[in-house]
Design an enzyme around this catalytic site. Structure first.
Site, mmCIF file in Angstrom:
data_model
loop_
_atom_site.group_PDB
_atom_site.id
_atom_site.type_symbol
_atom_site.label_atom_id
_atom_site.label_comp_id
_atom_site.label_asym_id
_atom_site.label_seq_id
_atom_site.Cartn_x
_atom_site.Cartn_y
_atom_site.Cartn_z
ATOM 1 N N GLU A 379 46.384 -29.438 57.789
ATOM 2 C CA GLU A 379 47.254 -30.397 58.484
ATOM 3 C C GLU A 379 47.864 -29.779 59.742
ATOM 4 O O GLU A 379 49.064 -29.904 60.006
ATOM 5 C CB GLU A 379 48.329 -30.966 57.549
ATOM 6 N N HIS A 488 39.965 -29.375 53.354
ATOM 7 C CA HIS A 488 40.977 -30.361 52.961
ATOM 8 C C HIS A 488 40.232 -31.622 52.537
ATOM 9 O O HIS A 488 39.607 -32.284 53.360
ATOM 10 C CB HIS A 488 41.913 -30.651 54.138
ATOM 11 N N ASP A 569 43.445 -27.267 50.484
ATOM 12 C CA ASP A 569 44.042 -28.361 49.729
ATOM 13 C C ASP A 569 42.903 -29.246 49.243
ATOM 14 O O ASP A 569 42.374 -30.060 49.995
ATOM 15 C CB ASP A 569 45.006 -29.138 50.640
ATOM 16 N N ASN A 571 43.155 -31.371 46.674
ATOM 17 C CA ASN A 571 43.680 -32.613 46.098
ATOM 18 C C ASN A 571 43.055 -32.931 44.744
ATOM 19 O O ASN A 571 42.791 -34.092 44.424
ATOM 20 C CB ASN A 571 43.451 -33.777 47.071
ATOM 21 N N ASN A 631 51.938 -28.706 44.818
ATOM 22 C CA ASN A 631 52.435 -29.904 45.499
ATOM 23 C C ASN A 631 53.617 -30.429 44.689
ATOM 24 O O ASN A 631 53.482 -30.691 43.489
ATOM 25 C CB ASN A 631 51.322 -30.947 45.581
ATOM 26 N N PHE A 636 54.710 -36.653 41.910
ATOM 27 C CA PHE A 636 53.573 -35.802 41.565
ATOM 28 C C PHE A 636 53.971 -34.341 41.653
ATOM 29 O O PHE A 636 54.488 -33.880 42.678
ATOM 30 C CB PHE A 636 52.398 -36.069 42.509
#
Length: 714
Positions: A379, A488, A569, A571, A631, A636
């Site tokens: 990011e 990512h 990341d 996810n 995270n 979450f």
């Protein structure tokens, strides 16, 4: 709904003992059908009629005249120009003989206060506890499964939250009830067992004899409604700020004089019921004149910066590592792009802590402190990479590589600068960049012969413009080469199939690059260029040490021999197909996250890769130092960022440990003043394993044989 026998045991746990004459707390549900709407409407119509039947608020506040002589007893007069939305209510209050207009928000406060008063009277004067459960009894015709957080957004616009892989209403275990009524039972304390019901969305503890709310209230992170009116509460615990989903916090007729700053985290709160409390005049005036939202924002913005948490410690995984082995420190962090850090998404974060200027300084301070060899950042916008990070990190001996997400190609130059992507930095004095590549998952998928005609590719994979950056580096000192991947993946929970397809493409491309890099020529000149300045007399003591003579480039036999690091990341949690693919080397075509879709050979034959990989933090699983999350948001909390390494070439020595658990007891979510992103950084130190030397077998000497002969072999 519990059976009668279950309710008795349940009551015993909640109230700290047997029935003993105490009534049972009643869990109840809301039926979401037409009957609920009609009953709810009728109920509020009756409340409104009852409320409007009074002149002013005399009936509403007469029972607590010892606290105030009127609604505005602790507030200064205000004019219609200061009213919320410019509205003036039709009701008036009397103060000093002068009529004071009531705004829309305060009128709602009085209505709710009147409703709480009626409930209290029913439970105390008419001996009818569990008022709220009884009120809803007619609606409980069946057990429903409401999701306390509402529906998840499935959009793909820039306003969506792209950093949370699961929506806040993701129900891992279906729960038949979400509401609990313990009101009107004369309770003096709340047992800790109550707070194990972390799924509760509504809790009613009104009309008891509670003098405080325990700090454990912060464990009820899913609460939307808390009714604690008509108790003897004198102060609120700071941990109440952990319940960031609260929409109604009703505390009518207690003894509360002030509010903790931590309530500023309750950015979704619509109604703070405080009438009937001796609240300080400034707080009372704020809520009367400007409403709950304004008061909560005031608490948030005026809250002092909390003391910093204890530093995260490094956990030693392997001791007695040979000093001759080369060490590599790798750091990965999703730093939260400025354009995603909006007050709408992070309403619990003070404005000062959310600003990019403040967060950028925190990020840079952390990068300086950790001083890693490789930095993998996600990011990072093109503008930030060029104008901010690269110049600052260059002073710390870093060179960088950056690619934005593929949407930047469709934008003008100015707009493209704001698109985020992945940035990889390396210590220029230690490593040479041999090659760099970007992996654009969508572009590769739609151009694969076996995928380009698949509807799922166009409808699911192609709209996601995620990327990975791959760097091929060589150590100046040892000649060892390393493949460093910074990626990512898609964030949406409904796109679990897309994430594993992206990972499959990633591993497929890495294998192809590694095949090419095995044949990469040796670097001839690895000396670091530097400017020389004439030495003056007396400067001998400050003469820099002679740099180590660079070693020749190492050679590798196949694509799995080159040390491989995959960071970023992803996810994806440890129970995902992405984790399974990376750790096991294969995901079968009938996997639950793949079986319903068509992705060419990936769904026909499964997805495989040739590397032996392990999650670096797997070494801490099941230990007190296990990483609880990477995270940390209200909806979450889990691990989704990783450092993967090839086990045949690398070993883990140290890992950056978890954040201070004590500090987190009053921190509902990140970012804040000490954690500048909603992700935490992860870091590992590796050693490159000693390579086995090729055994040079001596030429066989067959001698002259039994019959003699020519020794020359002729």
């Amino acid at each position: 709904m519990f059976s009668q026998n279950h309710q008795q045991g349940h009551s015993s746990r909640l109230n700290g003992g047997g029935l003993g004459g105490q009534r049972i707390p009643l869990p109840f549900n809301y039926q979401q059908g037409q009957h609920h709407q009609q009953s709810h409407l009728q109920h509020h119509q009756s409340v409104q009629q009852d409320h409007t039947g009074h002149n002013g608020n005399g009936g509403a506040v007469g029972h607590h005249s010892n606290y105030s002589s009127g609604v505005l007893s602790n507030a200064t007069p205000f004019t219609p120009s200061g009213l919320q939305n410019g509205h003036v209510g039709t009701s008036t209050t009397t103060r000093g003989g002068q009529a004071q207009p009531i705004n829309e928000h305060w009128a709602e406060q009085l209505r709710l206060h009147k409703e709480a008063e009626r409930a209290h009277a029913a439970m105390t004067e008419q001996a009818q506890p569990h008022y709220y459960a009884r009120l809803k009894a007619s609606e409980n015709k069946g057990i429903s499964y409401p999701s306390p957080a509402g529906k998840a957004s499935s959009g793909d616009s820039d306003t969506d939250d792209r950093r949370r892989p699961y929506s806040v209403d993701r129900a891992r275990n279906h729960q038949a009830w979400h509401n609990l009524d313990m009101s009107g039972q004369g309770l003096r304390n709340l047992t800790p067992a109550l707070f194990a019901y972390s799924f509760l969305s509504e809790l009613y503890i009104a009309s008891n004899k509670l003098t405080h709310l325990p700090a454990s209230i912060g464990q009820l992170r899913q609460l939307r409604h808390l009714e604690a009116s008509y108790n003897q509460i004198t102060e609120l615990p700071p941990e109440l700020g952990m319940c960031t989903y609260l929409k109604e916090l009703l505390l009518f007729n207690n003894n509360i004089r002030t509010l903790p700053y931590e309530l500023g985290s309750l950015h979704l709160l619509e109604q703070l019921g405080i009438e009937g409390n001796p609240l300080s005049p400034d707080l009372k005036q704020e809520i009367v004149e400007r409403g709950t939202k304004s008061l909560i924002n005031l608490l948030k913005e005026q809250s002092p910066v909390p003391p910093p948490p204890a530093p995260r410690k490094f956990i030693t995984v392997q001791e007695d590592v040979s000093a001759s082995l080369e060490r590599i420190k790798v750091f990965s962090w999703n730093v939260l792009c400025d354009k995603y850090a909006t007050p709408q998404t992070y309403g619990y974060t003070p404005t000062g802590a959310l600003s990019w200027e403040y967060r950028k300084e925190c990020v840079m301070e952390e990068l300086r402190d950790k001083d890693a060899d490789f930095l993998c950042l996600q990011e990072i916008s093109t503008e930030s990479f060029k104008e901010e990070l690269s110049p600052a990190l260059a002073q710390m001996d870093y060179k960088g590589v950056h690619w934005p997400k593929t949407r930047a190609k469709t934008m003008g130059e100015k707009d493209a600068l704001g698109v985020d992507g992945c940035a990889t930095f390396f210590k220029a004095s230690k490593y040479i960049l041999l090659d760099k590549q970007v992996i654009e998952f969508a572009a590769i998928a739609i151009n694969r012969p076996d995928m380009k005609n698949q509807h799922d590719v166009f409808n699911r994979v192609m709209p996601k413009d995620n990327i990975a950056v791959v760097c091929f580096l060589e150590s100046r000192a040892t000649g060892a080469r390393v493949i460093l991947v910074n990626g990512h993946l898609a964030w949406e929970s409904v796109l679990a199939d897309v994430k594993v397809i992206q990972t499959g493409i990633l591993m497929e491309q890495i294998a192809k690059y590694a095949e090419r890099w095995v044949r990469w020529p040796a670097v001839k000149d690895k000396r670091l260029f530097s400017f020389s300045t004439p030495m003056k007399e007396g400067d001998e003591a400050t003469r820099p040490a002679t740099p180590q003579e660079p070693a020749p480039s190492q050679e590798y036999r196949n694509n799995t021999d080159i040390p491989l690091l995959i960071c970023g990341d992803l996810n994806s949690t440890v129970d995902s197909s992405v984790y399974e693919l990376l750790s096991q080397g294969r995901v079968p075509p009938d996997h639950l996250e793949l079986a319903k879709f068509q992705y060419g050979s990936f769904t026909r034959d499964g997805i495989e890769h040739p590397f032996s990989l392990r999650d670096a933090y797997a070494h801490l699983q099941g230990t007190p130092d296990e990483l609880p999350f990477t995270n940390y948001t209200p909806g979450f909390v889990d691990v989704i960022d990783y450092l993967w390494y090839s086990t045949n070439t690398l070993e883990v020595v140290d890992l950056l440990g978890p954040p201070d658990a004590e500090c987190l007891k009053r921190v509902p979510a990140f970012p804040n003043y000490h954690f500048p992103s909603d992700h935490i950084q992860i870091m590992a130190e590796f050693v490159i394993k000693a390579r086995k030397e090729k055994k040079v077998l001596p030429e066989p000497d067959f001698g002259t044989g039994s019959g003699g002969g020519d020794k020359s072999g002729r």
